[in-house]
Design a protein around this motif. Structure first.
Motif, PDB file in Angstrom:
ATOM      1  N   LEU A  22       6.218 -37.824 -36.770  1.00  0.00           N
ATOM      2  CA  LEU A  22       6.006 -36.714 -36.105  1.00  0.00           C
ATOM      3  C   LEU A  22       4.678 -36.088 -35.909  1.00  0.00           C
ATOM      4  CD1 LEU A  22       8.937 -34.194 -37.382  1.00  0.00           C
ATOM      5  CD2 LEU A  22       8.835 -35.893 -35.455  1.00  0.00           C
ATOM      6  N   SER A  23       4.310 -35.809 -34.682  1.00  0.00           N
ATOM      7  CA  SER A  23       3.251 -35.230 -34.609  1.00  0.00           C
ATOM      8  C   SER A  23       3.188 -33.909 -35.326  1.00  0.00           C
ATOM      9  CB  SER A  23       2.572 -34.906 -33.155  1.00  0.00           C
ATOM     10  OG  SER A  23       3.436 -34.043 -32.619  1.00  0.00           O
ATOM     11  N   GLU A  24       1.759 -33.103 -35.423  1.00  0.00           N
ATOM     12  CA  GLU A  24       1.724 -31.626 -36.112  1.00  0.00           C
ATOM     13  C   GLU A  24       2.757 -30.920 -35.059  1.00  0.00           C
ATOM     14  OE1 GLU A  24      -1.302 -28.102 -36.882  1.00  0.00           O
ATOM     15  OE2 GLU A  24      -1.942 -30.172 -36.539  1.00  0.00           O
ATOM     16  N   LEU A  25       2.731 -30.904 -33.801  1.00  0.00           N
ATOM     17  CA  LEU A  25       3.737 -30.253 -32.938  1.00  0.00           C
ATOM     18  C   LEU A  25       5.040 -30.674 -33.131  1.00  0.00           C
ATOM     19  CD1 LEU A  25       4.137 -28.149 -30.660  1.00  0.00           C
ATOM     20  CD2 LEU A  25       3.422 -29.930 -29.082  1.00  0.00           C
ATOM     21  N   GLY A  26       5.578 -31.869 -33.249  1.00  0.00           N
ATOM     22  CA  GLY A  26       6.733 -32.307 -33.499  1.00  0.00           C
ATOM     23  C   GLY A  26       7.172 -31.531 -34.739  1.00  0.00           C
ATOM     24  N   THR A  27       6.363 -31.495 -36.066  1.00  0.00           N
ATOM     25  CA  THR A  27       6.931 -30.983 -37.326  1.00  0.00           C
ATOM     26  C   THR A  27       7.288 -29.152 -36.941  1.00  0.00           C
ATOM     27  OG1 THR A  27       5.663 -32.284 -38.496  1.00  0.00           O
ATOM     28  CG2 THR A  27       6.308 -30.359 -39.607  1.00  0.00           C
ATOM     29  N   GLU A  28       6.385 -28.657 -36.107  1.00  0.00           N
ATOM     30  CA  GLU A  28       6.463 -27.515 -35.853  1.00  0.00           C
ATOM     31  C   GLU A  28       7.645 -27.035 -35.030  1.00  0.00           C
ATOM     32  OE1 GLU A  28       2.928 -26.275 -33.772  1.00  0.00           O
ATOM     33  OE2 GLU A  28       1.709 -26.281 -35.583  1.00  0.00           O
ATOM     34  N   GLN A  29       7.840 -27.916 -33.965  1.00  0.00           N
ATOM     35  CA  GLN A  29       9.400 -27.915 -33.370  1.00  0.00           C
ATOM     36  C   GLN A  29      10.497 -27.923 -33.985  1.00  0.00           C
ATOM     37  OE1 GLN A  29       8.312 -31.410 -30.674  1.00  0.00           O
ATOM     38  NE2 GLN A  29       7.608 -30.180 -28.981  1.00  0.00           N
ATOM     39  N   ALA A  30      10.578 -29.093 -34.939  1.00  0.00           N
ATOM     40  CA  ALA A  30      11.661 -28.989 -35.731  1.00  0.00           C
ATOM     41  C   ALA A  30      11.817 -27.754 -36.954  1.00  0.00           C
ATOM     42  CB  ALA A  30      11.584 -30.399 -36.747  1.00  0.00           C
ATOM     43  N   THR A  31      10.922 -27.405 -37.278  1.00  0.00           N
ATOM     44  CA  THR A  31      10.801 -26.156 -37.993  1.00  0.00           C
ATOM     45  C   THR A  31      11.345 -25.154 -37.471  1.00  0.00           C
ATOM     46  OG1 THR A  31       8.953 -26.877 -39.463  1.00  0.00           O
ATOM     47  CG2 THR A  31       9.565 -24.745 -39.481  1.00  0.00           C
TER      48      THR A  31
END
Length: 212
Positions: A22-31
């Protein structure tokens, strides 16, 4: 009635040495997905993730955010090897911008579905394992249970195409538009297994919405 929630992973690391992260944005999306669940007082009763890192990372971020329990792993929910497919059509595809990469990938998918097998796994094999994994989840989604499945766009498109048309005719159109960390909901009841919603992403702010 039971429900199944098919969740595409958050944004992966396109163009990096390890895409399956996951990119940093990907982690934020999942959160953000998990936070929306927690805010509504909801958590899945069961969860399963594909065997890829981006699936696990999405599951962990979302489940932690909503205070849910753990998840099982079923590699049948893994994505097809889209990087190998794209390279088979265009060896320079991975160095292209996302729009050009998608064009190369779509040409490769058309050939793959027609019987070309540059990635090792045939389309028929991919479809077979995904639909078998889905049938197992359907058996889990008994009355009152909600099963979250953390997977990729390809498996979601395969399942939805078969739910809507009974075949693969919608696969590529659906595959093109699955948003990162989106939720597709299927209901399981006395009248059978039916699609309730596709590609829900209201939990994502507009500037967090991505397709790749």
């Amino acid at each position: 009635m039971g429900t199944i929630h098919l969740i595409r992973h958050g944004q992966a690391s396109f163009g990096a040495a390890d895409y399956d992260q996951l990119s940093e944005l990907g982690t934020e999306q999942a959160t953000a997905l998990g936070v929306s669940w927690e805010a509504s007082g909801w958590a899945p009763t069961d969860a399963v993730a594909g065997g890829m890192k981006r699936h696990a990372q999405t599951a962990i971020a979302a489940i932690d955010a909503c205070g849910g329990d753990g998840y099982d792993v079923d590699a049948r929910w893994d994505e097809y090897d889209h990087l190998a497919l794209a390279r088979a059509t265009d060896p320079t595809a991975l160095g292209a911008d996302p729009k050009a990469f998608q064009a190369s990938l779509n040409r490769a998918i058309t050939a793959w579905m027609g019987g070309d097998t540059p990635a090792g796994e045939t389309y028929v094999q991919f479809r077979g394992r995904v639909l078998a994994a889905f049938e197992q989840v359907v058996s889990q989604a008994t009355s009152g249970r909600s099963v979250a499945v953390f997977t990729s766009g390809g498996p979601i498109a395969a399942v939805v195409s078969h739910l809507l048309s009974g075949d693969d005719s919608l696969f590529q159109r659906l595959n093109d538009v699955v948003i990162n960390a989106s939720v597709t909901t299927v209901i399981v009841g006395q009248s059978g297994t039916r699609l309730l919603s596709f590609n829900e992403h209201a939990h994502l702010p507009r500037d967090m919405m991505t397709f790749r």
